[in-house]
Design an enzyme around this catalytic site. Structure first.
Site, PDB file in Angstrom:
ATOM      1  N   GLN A   4      -4.228  13.543   0.243  1.00 22.92           N
ATOM      2  CA  GLN A   4      -5.117  12.330   0.630  1.00 22.92           C
ATOM      3  C   GLN A   4      -5.315  12.535   2.051  1.00 22.92           C
ATOM      4  O   GLN A   4      -4.632  12.105   2.823  1.00 22.92           O
ATOM      5  CB  GLN A   4      -4.349  10.911   0.452  1.00 22.92           C
ATOM      6  N   ALA A  26      -5.463   0.123  -2.816  1.00 23.69           N
ATOM      7  CA  ALA A  26      -5.426   1.534  -3.266  1.00 23.69           C
ATOM      8  C   ALA A  26      -6.622   2.415  -2.246  1.00 23.69           C
ATOM      9  O   ALA A  26      -7.385   1.856  -1.403  1.00 23.69           O
ATOM     10  CB  ALA A  26      -6.050   1.754  -4.701  1.00 23.69           C
ATOM     11  N   HIS A  27      -6.454   3.541  -2.595  1.00 25.00           N
ATOM     12  CA  HIS A  27      -7.412   4.593  -1.831  1.00 25.00           C
ATOM     13  C   HIS A  27      -8.681   4.397  -2.022  1.00 25.00           C
ATOM     14  O   HIS A  27      -9.170   4.018  -2.981  1.00 25.00           O
ATOM     15  CB  HIS A  27      -7.157   5.969  -2.126  1.00 25.00           C
ATOM     16  N   ASN A  28      -9.854   4.385  -0.770  1.00 23.39           N
ATOM     17  CA  ASN A  28     -10.860   4.429  -0.949  1.00 23.39           C
ATOM     18  C   ASN A  28     -11.505   3.108  -0.933  1.00 23.39           C
ATOM     19  O   ASN A  28     -12.797   3.002  -1.228  1.00 23.39           O
ATOM     20  CB  ASN A  28     -11.793   5.511  -1.558  1.00 23.39           C
TER      21      ASN A  28
END
Length: 314
Positions: free
Chosen positions: A187, A228-230
């Protein structure tokens, strides 16, 4: 890295003029010095417009790329991306240094810092907090004990982050081999918390796989929340305890989410939408309305359904 080196390390043939690659990104965001990938027909319209230097792609789609974009042929584009992501990951090390500190700061001696940390004026950081490499914290922000801020995170001005919260941890991203093994996608993005945000205790804001995870200005998060990511959480939103957003969910401004409500990934919740407690968002929702249930539907419709169910059960 040289593109030829990347291909050698991830076991791909390379017979092109060599170029330097400085990172990875999506088809729509990649620059002329970045590597991208294509593994879903949902993004097929982006192939002709991409500015990526090279794209990991199946042979049958290669002709859709611009002439100046190199097609790296593979039937495992997502897996090859995962393998390549390791080469651009931030080097994790235990050595730190004293941060650059503004005026009037109050920093507990038991707080720890990586390299290149910059603090604004009147920042308070309490015992056990850790601020990672190249992170910044804006003026008049309060960091409570045992908060962990990973490398390259950005915290705005007048923010409050409560104990046990983690900002910038890795998003949950893995590619899968044909044998069912799970290969980490490093990531390599970051997390940005804008001004006037309050984050409760034991929350997690994951860093982006590419680009940035955003918590926009004025938003208030309760305890025990997972972003969560993004994801991109809009301005002045209110999330109650145990809300969870899956990867790449975006919300408009002033979105309210009740306790234990959640969303699937890659969808949008519109401005001034309200999701009732335990609501499960499975598709993008218009703003200005209240939703409930799983899957989340108009609240009034959900109430009528519950009344009919009660009649049936009785």
């Amino acid at each position: 890295m040289k593109l030829s080196q990347i291909c050698q390390k991830i076991n791909l043939e390379f017979s092109f003029e060599d170029i330097e690659i400085d990172g990875l990104h999506t088809l729509s965001e990649a620059t002329s010095t970045q590597l991208s990938f294509f593994n879903s027909s949902k993004y097929i319209n982006q192939l002709s417009e991409t500015k990526a230097a090279a794209v990991l792609i199946e042979a049958k789609y290669a002709d859709l790329l611009p002439e100046n974009t190199i097609a790296l042929i593979t039937d495992e584009a997502y897996l090859k991306l995962a393998l390549a992501s390791k080469f651009f990951a931030h080097k994790i090390e235990t050595q730190g240094e004293e941060p650059t500190v503004g005026e009037g700061c109050d920093i507990d001696e038991r707080a720890s810092f990586g390299k290149g940390v910059v603090l604004g004026d009147n920042v308070t950081i309490m015992a056990g907090a850790y601020v990672g490499d190249n992170s910044t914290i804006g003026s008049n922000t309060l960091i409570y004990p045992n908060v962990t801020i990973y490398h390259h995170s950005k915290i705005g001005e007048r923010c409050t982050v409560h104990s046990g919260t983690v900002i910038g941890s890795d998003g949950y991203g893995f590619a899968h081999t044909k044998m069912g093994e799970h290969i980490k996608i490093y990531q390599n993005g970051n997390a940005v918390i804008e001004d006037d945000v309050e984050i409760g205790a034991n929350c997690v804001i994951d860093r982006a796989v590419f680009g940035t995870t955003y918590i926009r200005r004025g938003t208030k998060l309760d305890n025990l929340i997972q972003i969560a990511h993004n994801c991109d959480v809009g301005e002045h939103s209110l999330f109650a305890s145990q809300v969870g957003l899956a990867g790449s969910t975006t919300t408009g401004r002033n979105v309210v989410m009740g306790g234990q409500s959640a969303s699937a990934g890659h969808l949008h919740i519109g401005d001034f939408a309200t999701i009732a407690g335990k609501g499960g968002v499975t598709k993008s929702l218009e703003g200005g309305k209240t939703y409930a249930g799983f899957p989340a539907i108009n609240h009034k419709v959900w109430l009528r359904i519950q009344a009919k169910l009660k009649q049936i059960l009785n």
